[in-house]
Design a protein around this motif. Structure first.
Motif, PDB file in Angstrom:
ATOM      1  N   LEU A  55     -14.224  -7.405   7.977  1.00  0.00           N
ATOM      2  CA  LEU A  55     -14.251  -6.107   7.315  1.00  0.00           C
ATOM      3  C   LEU A  55     -15.090  -6.082   6.046  1.00  0.00           C
ATOM      4  CD1 LEU A  55     -10.535  -5.008   7.814  1.00  0.00           C
ATOM      5  CD2 LEU A  55     -12.560  -4.274   9.088  1.00  0.00           C
TER       6      LEU A  55
ATOM      7  N   ALA B 299     -14.214  -0.725   7.717  1.00  0.00           N
ATOM      8  CA  ALA B 299     -13.075  -0.817   6.806  1.00  0.00           C
ATOM      9  C   ALA B 299     -12.774   0.493   6.094  1.00  0.00           C
ATOM     10  CB  ALA B 299     -13.338  -1.904   5.762  1.00  0.00           C
TER      11      ALA B 299
ATOM     12  N   TRP C 111     -15.561   6.036   2.541  1.00  0.00           N
ATOM     13  CA  TRP C 111     -14.261   6.704   2.589  1.00  0.00           C
ATOM     14  C   TRP C 111     -14.302   8.086   1.956  1.00  0.00           C
ATOM     15  CZ3 TRP C 111     -11.221   8.451  -1.395  1.00  0.00           C
ATOM     16  CH2 TRP C 111     -11.514   7.989  -2.678  1.00  0.00           C
TER      17      TRP C 111
ATOM     18  N   ASP D 199      -7.141   5.811   4.506  1.00  0.00           N
ATOM     19  CA  ASP D 199      -5.723   5.887   4.850  1.00  0.00           C
ATOM     20  C   ASP D 199      -4.826   5.390   3.719  1.00  0.00           C
ATOM     21  OD1 ASP D 199      -6.216   7.031   7.302  1.00  0.00           O
ATOM     22  OD2 ASP D 199      -6.129   5.149   8.417  1.00  0.00           O
ATOM     23  N   ASN D 200      -5.368   4.602   2.796  1.00  0.00           N
ATOM     24  CA  ASN D 200      -4.599   4.213   1.614  1.00  0.00           C
ATOM     25  C   ASN D 200      -4.518   5.352   0.603  1.00  0.00           C
ATOM     26  OD1 ASN D 200      -4.158   1.613   2.585  1.00  0.00           O
ATOM     27  ND2 ASN D 200      -5.962   0.764   1.560  1.00  0.00           N
TER      28      ASN D 200
ATOM     29  N   GLY E 124      -4.814  -3.923   3.105  1.00  0.00           N
ATOM     30  CA  GLY E 124      -5.097  -3.951   4.531  1.00  0.00           C
ATOM     31  C   GLY E 124      -6.533  -4.287   4.861  1.00  0.00           C
ATOM     32  N   VAL E 125      -7.365  -4.395   3.840  1.00  0.00           N
ATOM     33  CA  VAL E 125      -8.765  -4.778   4.031  1.00  0.00           C
ATOM     34  C   VAL E 125      -9.003  -6.157   3.425  1.00  0.00           C
ATOM     35  CG1 VAL E 125     -11.174  -4.181   3.551  1.00  0.00           C
ATOM     36  CG2 VAL E 125      -9.513  -2.365   4.030  1.00  0.00           C
TER      37      VAL E 125
ATOM     38  N   ARG F 163      -9.713   2.661   6.817  1.00  0.00           N
ATOM     39  CA  ARG F 163      -8.486   2.075   6.288  1.00  0.00           C
ATOM     40  C   ARG F 163      -8.342   2.386   4.803  1.00  0.00           C
ATOM     41  NH1 ARG F 163      -7.588  -3.839   9.192  1.00  0.00           N
ATOM     42  NH2 ARG F 163      -8.512  -3.319  11.205  1.00  0.00           N
TER      43      ARG F 163
ATOM     44  N   GLY G 213      -5.906  -8.462   4.413  1.00  0.00           N
ATOM     45  CA  GLY G 213      -5.449  -8.408   5.795  1.00  0.00           C
ATOM     46  C   GLY G 213      -6.021  -9.517   6.649  1.00  0.00           C
TER      47      GLY G 213
ATOM     48  N   CYS H 254       0.825  -1.200   0.000  1.00  0.00           N
ATOM     49  CA  CYS H 254       0.000   0.000   0.000  1.00  0.00           C
ATOM     50  C   CYS H 254       0.863   1.256   0.000  1.00  0.00           C
ATOM     51  CB  CYS H 254      -0.949   0.006   1.206  1.00  0.00           C
ATOM     52  SG  CYS H 254      -0.112   0.000   2.804  1.00  0.00           S
TER      53      CYS H 254
END
Length: 218
Positions: free
Chosen positions: A188, A200, A55, A206-207, A178-179, A203, A182, A14
Motif C-alpha cells: 500500500l 490505499a 482521498w 474510510d478513516n 489500516g494502511v 481506506r 496493516g 481508527c
C-alpha cells in the motif's frame, strides 16, 4: 515528507473520537452552500498519484453521490508543516469561506524534529481561526516511526487528541490506520515507502468519512 518509512508507524485504533460511525450508503440533507476546506501535506495533495486518485478527490466523488451540493477545496501542499498551514489559513478562510475545515498537518513537523509545543500551538491557532469564522473543524492525527523513541512517539500522537479535546473539535486518531499499520503495508506504499498508493486512498477516506459525514449532516 522526508525519505523515512511509514511502514512501521505505531498501531492506532481508527475509531472516531466523540462520534459514532454513520452508515455510508444513505443520502443526507446538507447545509446549502457547504464547503469543506482540506489543509494538508503530501498525504492529501495526491503526491505520486494519478490526478483524482487521492482521498480528497474520492471524498468529493462520495459527496456528489450522497450529499449533493457540498464543495471540497483541496488546499494541501506537499511538504507543508503546521507552521505553513498556520500562515496560509487566514487567506484560505477569507477566499473560500468554508463551513468545515479538515486539518491534516503535523507529520512533517515530527520528521523535521520540530518542537511538539510548536506543533500543538500551530494546530490550536488554526483550529481557533477556523472556528472564529463559524466553520466546524476536524483534525486528523498522525503517528511517527518507533525509531524516534516510544516517549516521543507517544507524546507526538497525543498532541492531536489534546488539541481536539481542548478546542472541542472532532478527531480522527490516525489518518493512516489500516494502511501504515496493516498487514498490506508493503503493497500500500509507493516505492519511496512514504506515500500511500492509489489503492490505499479509499481506506484513508474510510478513516475520515465516519467523522465528517455526521458533521455535514448535522
Amino acid at each position: 515528507m522526508t525519505r523515512r518509512t511509514l511502514l512501521y508507524w505505531g498501531m492506532a485504533h481508527c475509531s472516531v473520537i466523540g462520534l459514532a460511525a454513520a452508515a455510508a450508503g444513505s443520502r443526507a440533507a446538507t447545509p446549502a452552500g457547504a464547503v469543506v476546506l482540506v489543509v494538508g501535506d503530501s498525504l492529501s495533495a495526491e503526491y505520486g498519484l494519478p490526478r483524482g486518485a487521492g482521498w480528497v478527490a474520492l471524498l468529493q466523488q462520495r459527496l456528489q453521490a450522497q450529499m449533493p451540493g457540498v464543495q471540497v477545496v483541496n488546499a494541501s501542499i506537499s511538504g507543508d508543516t503546521t507552521s505553513g498551514g498556520r500562515s496560509r489559513l487566514p487567506a484560505l478562510l477569507k477566499q473560500h469561506r468554508p463551513t468545515h475545515v479538515i486539518i491534516e498537518l503535523g507529520g512533517n513537523d515530527a520528521l523535521r524534529g520540530l518542537p511538539l509545543k510548536m506543533t500543538a500551538d500551530n494546530l490550536r491557532t488554526m483550529t481557533r481561526a477556523a472556528k472564529a469564522t463559524g466553520a466546524r473543524v476536524l483534525i486528523t492525527g498522525m503517528q511517527v516511526p518507533p525509531n524516534y523513541g516510544k516517549r516521543y512517539a507517544d507524546d507526538f500522537a497525543a498532541v492531536f487528541g489534546t488539541v481536539a479535546r481542548e478546542e472541542q473539535v472532532v478527531l480522527v486518531p490516525f489518518l493512516l490506520a489500516g494502511v501504515a499499520d496493516g498487514p498490506d503495508a508493503d503493497r500500500l506504499f509507493q516505492p519511496d515507502r512514504i506515500h500511500p498508493t492509489a489503492e490505499a486512498h479509499p481506506r484513508i477516506l474510510d478513516n475520515v468519512w465516519p467523522a465528517l459525514r455526521p458533521m455535514l449532516a448535522g
